[in-house]
Design an enzyme around this catalytic site. Structure first.
Site, PDB file in Angstrom:
ATOM      1  N   TYR A 229     -28.633 -67.980  30.829  1.00 53.58           N
ATOM      2  CA  TYR A 229     -27.839 -66.841  31.281  1.00 53.58           C
ATOM      3  C   TYR A 229     -28.667 -66.046  32.266  1.00 53.58           C
ATOM      4  CZ  TYR A 229     -24.961 -62.650  31.190  1.00 53.58           C
ATOM      5  OH  TYR A 229     -24.164 -61.600  31.562  1.00 53.58           O
ATOM      6  N   TYR A 239     -32.689 -58.566  29.544  1.00 51.57           N
ATOM      7  CA  TYR A 239     -32.403 -60.001  29.508  1.00 51.57           C
ATOM      8  C   TYR A 239     -33.301 -60.791  30.470  1.00 51.57           C
ATOM      9  CZ  TYR A 239     -30.158 -64.233  28.214  1.00 51.57           C
ATOM     10  OH  TYR A 239     -29.970 -65.499  27.710  1.00 51.57           O
ATOM     11  N   LYS A 248     -36.128 -68.348  29.039  1.00 48.68           N
ATOM     12  CA  LYS A 248     -35.188 -69.108  29.887  1.00 48.68           C
ATOM     13  C   LYS A 248     -35.905 -69.663  31.126  1.00 48.68           C
ATOM     14  CE  LYS A 248     -31.525 -68.712  27.301  1.00 48.68           C
ATOM     15  NZ  LYS A 248     -31.066 -69.883  26.545  1.00 48.68           N
TER      16      LYS A 248
HETATM   17  P1  NAD Z   1     -24.569 -69.510  18.792  1.00 49.71           P
HETATM   18  O1  NAD Z   1     -25.320 -68.556  17.930  1.00 49.71           O
HETATM   19  O2  NAD Z   1     -23.087 -69.436  18.797  1.00 49.71           O
HETATM   20  O3  NAD Z   1     -24.938 -71.040  18.422  1.00 49.71           O
HETATM   21  C1  NAD Z   1     -26.203 -71.443  18.027  1.00 49.71           C
HETATM   22  C2  NAD Z   1     -26.181 -72.846  17.457  1.00 49.71           C
HETATM   23  O4  NAD Z   1     -27.543 -73.209  17.145  1.00 49.71           O
HETATM   24  C3  NAD Z   1     -25.390 -72.995  16.153  1.00 49.71           C
HETATM   25  O5  NAD Z   1     -24.752 -74.268  16.149  1.00 49.71           O
HETATM   26  C4  NAD Z   1     -26.485 -72.972  15.071  1.00 49.71           C
HETATM   27  O6  NAD Z   1     -26.150 -73.683  13.883  1.00 49.71           O
HETATM   28  C5  NAD Z   1     -27.581 -73.705  15.820  1.00 49.71           C
HETATM   29  N1  NAD Z   1     -28.908 -73.442  15.268  1.00 49.71           N
HETATM   30  C6  NAD Z   1     -29.592 -72.262  15.220  1.00 49.71           C
HETATM   31  N2  NAD Z   1     -30.812 -72.472  14.662  1.00 49.71           N
HETATM   32  C7  NAD Z   1     -30.888 -73.785  14.361  1.00 49.71           C
HETATM   33  C8  NAD Z   1     -31.876 -74.607  13.783  1.00 49.71           C
HETATM   34  N3  NAD Z   1     -33.057 -74.140  13.407  1.00 49.71           N
HETATM   35  N4  NAD Z   1     -31.589 -75.919  13.608  1.00 49.71           N
HETATM   36  C9  NAD Z   1     -30.393 -76.440  13.977  1.00 49.71           C
HETATM   37  N5  NAD Z   1     -29.422 -75.711  14.549  1.00 49.71           N
HETATM   38  C10 NAD Z   1     -29.677 -74.402  14.744  1.00 49.71           C
HETATM   39  O7  NAD Z   1     -25.195 -69.335  20.243  1.00 49.71           O
HETATM   40  P2  NAD Z   1     -24.632 -69.431  21.743  1.00 49.71           P
HETATM   41  O8  NAD Z   1     -24.420 -68.053  22.238  1.00 49.71           O
HETATM   42  O9  NAD Z   1     -23.555 -70.451  21.864  1.00 49.71           O
HETATM   43  O10 NAD Z   1     -25.943 -69.954  22.482  1.00 49.71           O
HETATM   44  C11 NAD Z   1     -26.165 -71.305  22.803  1.00 49.71           C
HETATM   45  C12 NAD Z   1     -26.932 -71.373  24.107  1.00 49.71           C
HETATM   46  O11 NAD Z   1     -26.106 -70.816  25.165  1.00 49.71           O
HETATM   47  C13 NAD Z   1     -28.225 -70.534  24.112  1.00 49.71           C
HETATM   48  O12 NAD Z   1     -29.193 -71.219  24.870  1.00 49.71           O
HETATM   49  C14 NAD Z   1     -27.801 -69.253  24.831  1.00 49.71           C
HETATM   50  O13 NAD Z   1     -28.881 -68.577  25.438  1.00 49.71           O
HETATM   51  C15 NAD Z   1     -26.867 -69.855  25.877  1.00 49.71           C
HETATM   52  N6  NAD Z   1     -25.950 -68.878  26.520  1.00 49.71           N
HETATM   53  C16 NAD Z   1     -25.215 -67.995  25.771  1.00 49.71           C
HETATM   54  C17 NAD Z   1     -24.403 -67.078  26.426  1.00 49.71           C
HETATM   55  C18 NAD Z   1     -23.573 -66.063  25.651  1.00 49.71           C
HETATM   56  O14 NAD Z   1     -23.032 -65.127  26.261  1.00 49.71           O
HETATM   57  N7  NAD Z   1     -23.425 -66.228  24.352  1.00 49.71           N
HETATM   58  C19 NAD Z   1     -24.305 -67.057  27.831  1.00 49.71           C
HETATM   59  C20 NAD Z   1     -25.031 -68.007  28.555  1.00 49.71           C
HETATM   60  C21 NAD Z   1     -25.863 -68.908  27.886  1.00 49.71           C
END
Ligand code: NAD
Length: 406
Positions: A229, A239, A248
């Site tokens: 992000y 961030y 990141k």
């Molecule tokens: P989320 O919290 O919805 O999902 C996290 C996932 O990781 C879940 O499936 C969880 O079970 C898994 N997880 C966590 N710890 C774990 C472990 N130790 N072992 C196995 N699985 C584990 O998060 P998200 O927001 O979808 O983030 C996912 C990626 O997307 C990240 O890299 C985040 O930075 C990126 N991202 C998020 C956004 C946003 O606005 N949410 C925007 C851009 C990028």
């Protein structure tokens, strides 16, 4: 367990229970979104490993790959199963629903519930791929975790969401009670920066890819993607220029190194996709970001260009991962799914609202209602068509025992 009525129970910015039917309906809706655009008519990845597959962007990636291309998927996640006293976590119910819908549609789905940072889960996963999938042609790395126990040292590292170099004061919202306040976050120490990079940077991603390469489980031309992000300047101190931004940057450096390795060994690629800000369990925990997202939603919905996780991942699948897709990357080799969020007209509208928003006018100036609904829906609550007064079965079969279809 006997059926029970499940009412939402929250603690701070976390919800401590989940509704199985609400979660299932969310997954079903994501499948419908994917099917509504050319699904099944386009060739794409045939066999994918999704690390962090149970919620947020990882779940949406998995749905887009399975229903967009008919891909076989193996999902790795860390979720709480139900017990006598508690419901399962939302990601557990999401995965149970994913499994059920996949079977109905004769799609292969295998699940590994455990710590993705551990050698044990990595080896269980490679064993499963070798036995049941042959090789994978796509690896999605979508972990968001507050901590990591390092497999080599045994040390547990905690990530923090802090600025670097100087303290930061800015507006934020407590989306539970709608209070808009000024927060001050003290800068991270050197150790905290290093720990955040160790948890959310690229080291674990590289470990996964190295192992899959060593075990010859990546198909010729296989690709791997991790998510990042960037966001607007008003969130940068916390961030992009903060501890998570340092992690990141490390992820992006890892992508460049992995890209070289994959190109030379199997003609493959490693990319980072920069996704838009959405409501997930991870993003709700970041100071400042929920207020920004509430304003962003209001602006993007007003322009009829709102997207959630599944709309973003459908775009990733069809525009970037489908056979023959001509998806573009920017000058830094990043896939930019945040293009609409970052458009000048969108950002200038958010910038105008930012200084004006207060506790009193929050409901009017921002889409805090949409933020809250999305947050509740992450746990299966506030989902249309679900009767929350009716008892539901909260027990689901252990996911590890769900054998993939023959
Ligand atoms: P989320 O919290 O919805 O999902 C996290 C996932 O990781 C879940 O499936 C969880 O079970 C898994 N997880 C966590 N710890 C774990 C472990 N130790 N072992 C196995 N699985 C584990 O998060 P998200 O927001 O979808 O983030 C996912 C990626 O997307 C990240 O890299 C985040 O930075 C990126 N991202 C998020 C956004 C946003 O606005 N949410 C925007 C851009 C990028």
């Amino acid at each position: 367990m006997p059926e029970q009525v499940v009412k939402q129970r929250s603690r701070g910015f976390i919800c401590i229970n989940a509704h199985p039917e609400g979660c299932a309906r969310n997954v079903e809706r994501q499948i419908e979104v994917v099917k509504s655009r050319r699904a099944g008519q386009t060739a794409g990845p045939r066999s994918a490993l999704v690390i962090g597959s149970s919620t947020g962007y990882g779940l949406a990636s998995r749905v887009a790959l399975a229903w967009g291309f008919g891909a076989k998927t193996a999902g790795v996640f860390f979720e709480r199963p139900p017990d006598d006293r508690k419901t399962a976590s939302a990601g557990y119910y999401n995965t149970a629903a994913f499994d059920r819908f996949a079977r109905q549609d004769s799609l292969y789905a295998a699940h590994l519930n455990g710590d993705a940072f551990s050698d044990e889960i990595k080896h269980q996963t490679t064993g499963l791929i070798r036995r049941e999938m042959g090789k994978v042609d796509l690896v999605i790395y979508s972990l968001a975790s507050p901590r990591r126990t390092h497999p080599k040292t045994g040390e547990t590292l905690n990530s923090v969401l802090k600025p670097i170099g100087a303290s930061y004061s800015g507006k934020t919202v407590d989306f539970g009670n709608g209070n808009v306040t000024e927060v001050t976050v003290e800068p991270a120490t050197r150790d905290e920066i290093a720990a955040t990079v160790a948890v959310m940077g690229g080291e674990d991603w590289r470990m996964w890819i190295d192992l899959l390469l060593d075990d010859n489980l990546l198909a010729e031309g296989a690709r791997t993607l991790a998510y990042s992000y960037i966001g607007p300047e008003l969130t940068w101190p916390i961030y992009r220029d903060g501890t998570i931004g340092a992690a990141k940057n490390n992820l992006a450096e890892t992508a460049r190194a992995l890209n070289k390795t994959l190109q030379s060994k199997i003609g493959g690629n490693a990319w980072v996709s920069v996704n838009k800000g959405v409501v997930t369990q991870a993003s709700a925990a970041i100071p400042v970001v929920p207020l920004y997202i509430s304003l962003l939603f209001r602006v993007m919905k007003g322009k009829n260009m709102h997207e959630g996780c599944i709309e973003q991942m459908r775009r990733l699948a069809f525009d970037h991962l489908a056979a023959g897709a001509t998806g573009r990357r920017d000058e830094n080799d990043l896939i930019r799914l945040d293009d609409l969020e970052m458009r000048d007209d969108v950002q200038s509208a958010v910038r105008q609202l930012w200084p004006q928003v207060t506790t009193e006018n929050l409901g009017e100036l921002s889409d805090i209602a949409g933020f809250r609904r999305d947050f509740n829906q992450l746990f299966g609550f506030d989902v249309e068509g679900i009767d929350y007064d009716a008892p539901v079965e909260t027990d689901v079969p252990p996911l590890s025992a769900l054998a993939p279809p023959a």
